[in-house]
Design an enzyme around this catalytic site. Structure first.
Site, PDB file in Angstrom:
ATOM      1  N   LYS A 110       6.252  -7.813   5.629  1.00  0.00           N
ATOM      2  CA  LYS A 110       5.692  -6.518   5.978  1.00  0.00           C
ATOM      3  C   LYS A 110       5.430  -6.480   7.482  1.00  0.00           C
ATOM      4  CE  LYS A 110       1.714  -3.497   4.985  1.00  0.00           C
ATOM      5  NZ  LYS A 110       0.481  -3.350   4.175  1.00  0.00           N
ATOM      6  N   SER A 168       0.169   0.867   1.935  1.00  0.00           N
ATOM      7  CA  SER A 168       0.977   0.753   3.131  1.00  0.00           C
ATOM      8  C   SER A 168       2.114  -0.253   3.017  1.00  0.00           C
ATOM      9  CB  SER A 168       0.089   0.378   4.320  1.00  0.00           C
ATOM     10  OG  SER A 168      -0.496  -0.908   4.119  1.00  0.00           O
ATOM     11  N   SER A 200      -3.319  -1.129  -0.706  1.00  0.00           N
ATOM     12  CA  SER A 200      -1.964  -1.149  -0.148  1.00  0.00           C
ATOM     13  C   SER A 200      -1.013  -2.172  -0.731  1.00  0.00           C
ATOM     14  CB  SER A 200      -2.030  -1.327   1.376  1.00  0.00           C
ATOM     15  OG  SER A 200      -2.556  -0.173   1.980  1.00  0.00           O
TER      16      SER A 200
END
Length: 472
Positions: free
Chosen positions: A73, A149, A173
């Site tokens: 990520k 996210s 997230s």
């Protein structure tokens, strides 16, 4: 080779050890799948294919995940020498330094990092639609959000590009993208995985690193690979009884589980898809021999929670923006930020240092009230992973902050409280809505009890194997 890519990370590692496929062949197959699918999904923001292939020969033969491809990520998971954007145009040209402990441990375990995944600017919303990189699309329906996210990571894993990818969770997230993309997403106990050396804690302790995966055993094994406390960390998580991978298949015993289909705060609209998902999961748990009944902690309905949680997040976003300005030698102006984050920075300017401390002290009290419910003899809480039904891209409007804030508040109603308490929670892919979109359910354990979550999640997975049609 498609059959090997459909294996989970543990299975891929075994295939390499057994000589069914070479580490290079596995990495090249994952690269080919990324190139075939990512044009539509937009899960990656940075590719490092040549560098990844060049690193294969240096991986020790005895590394447990030798040659297994993964993605990082592009928020928090820093890798030395690689671009780092955190979903923002302002980060353009900056590289990640120093490398995160978690990334170093993944590489020591033998994982091969193929690239970095899309995330909303600073990870501050529940959908991955950053101005800097464009929207990530859901593999189950490209008109839908993959969540945020960690949306880029979730889309990549759900589509079968890699078996697992790194994620992080400051308000939902990990669990929200896992729910929307039909994956396993476990938010660990606070400080289970170190955020060092770049930082001590994220969002005042709300944010935790983790993974999105297709199987419970992958989640357990990946967390084993990266967990641990390092010198200088501000605090650590309670020690587990043993490796989480060893909890897979272990009998959890008869547990006292309570569930909620309506949020006790009273202002979260009830969605039929969520009610059905939780009700079915409750029935499944009861059939597995657990004591299951309606109920939950009274503190979860406190109407003051959202304001205090939101203020602390806004203050942390403002601090992140200020640090970015210092790093580049020029203050970040509001016109350089997406409207949501510009509004957070503006809101934070109205908070004094005393306001911030008072907000954290309120959260301290909330955490104690929540912990008392588990301390009274409850083992698990079952709730929706997401407070709203699966939603299309654009549903969180970038230019209508009032509507966006309201919808986001409903969406994180079942996730953000457990960022505040630091408890572990896992989203499991147990339901689909009428359109075939995944709907996750969430199990929450007491502080430090990932072992119990893994036992129960594996028991559920054995009884009702998770299906991943988007990865085919």
């Amino acid at each position: 080779m498609d059959e090997v890519l459909r294996l989970d990370a543990v299975g891929q590692a075994q295939a390499v050890r057994d000589g069914l496929v070479s580490a290079r062949e596995l990495a090249e197959a994952a690269i080919a799948r990324i190139e075939a699918l990512d044009g539509e999904l937009n899960a990656l923001v940075h590719r490092r294919f040549e560098r990844a292939l060049a690193e294969l020969d240096a991986i020790p033969e005895d590394a447990p995940f030798r040659g297994v491809p993964t993605l990082l990520k592009d928020l928090g998971w820093r890798q030395t020498g690689e671009p780092y954007h955190a979903g923002s145009r302002v980060h353009d040209g900056l590289t990640a330094a120093p490398e995160g402990y978690g990334v170093a441990r993944l590489r020591e375990a033998g994982f091969v990092v193929l690239g970095r995944t899309n995330t909303p600017e600073f990870g501050s919303t529940i959908t991955t639609e950053p101005v800097a990189f464009g929207a990530t699309r859901n593999p189950y329906d490209p008109a839908y959000s993959a969540g945020g996210s960690s949306g880029g990571s979730a889309a990549a894993v759900a589509a079968g590009m890699v078996a697992l990818a790194t994620a992080s969770d400051g308000g939902g997230s990990i669990r929200i993208p896992a729910s929307l993309c039909g994956l396993v997403g476990l938010k660990p106990t606070r400080a289970r995985v170190s955020l060092g050396p770049a930082t001590g804690e994220g969002w005042s302790g709300f944010s935790c690193p983790g993974f999105v995966t297709r199987t419970v055993r992958d989640t357990a094994a990946a967390l084993d690979a990266v967990s641990g406390t390092y010198p200088g960390d501000p605090y650590g998580a309670p020690e587990l009884p043993g490796p989480l991978a060893g909890e897979v298949g272990r009998d959890p015993g008869r547990l006292r589980i309570r569930f909620l289909t309506t949020h006790p705060r009273g202002d979260v609209p009830e969605a039929p898809e969520l009610t059905q998902a939780v009700t079915r999961a409750a029935a499944l748990l009861e059939s597995l021999g657990h004591d299951v009944a309606p109920g939950g902690p009274e503190a979860l309905g406190d109407p003051e929670f959202s304001a205090h949680f939101g203020a602390i997040v806004a203050n942390n976003v403002a601090a992140q923006v200020a640090a970015l300005g210092r790093a580049r030698g020029k203050q970040v102006g509001p016109d350089e930020l997406e409207p949501r984050n510009a509004a957070m920075v503006a809101a934070a300017s109205g908070h004094s240092a005393a306001d911030h401390i008072l907000a954290t002290q309120w959260i301290d009290g909330f955490r104690r009230r929540m912990a008392a419910w588990w301390g009274a003899g409850h083992d698990l809480l079952l709730v929706p992973s997401l407070g709203v039904a699966p939603f299309p891209l654009g549903w969180i409007p970038p230019d209508d902050l009032s509507l966006a804030l309201g919808r986001t508040g409903h969406a994180v109603a079942y996730t953000s409280p457990f960022n505040a308490t630091g408890q572990p929670a896992v989203s499991l892919p147990l339901h689909r809505d009428a359109a075939g979109m995944p709907v996750g359910v969430q199990l929450v354990a007491a502080y430090g009890r990932e072992d119990l979550l893994v036992r129960v999640a594996a028991q559920i997975e054995e009884a009702t194997p998770f299906e991943h049609p988007a990865a085919r």
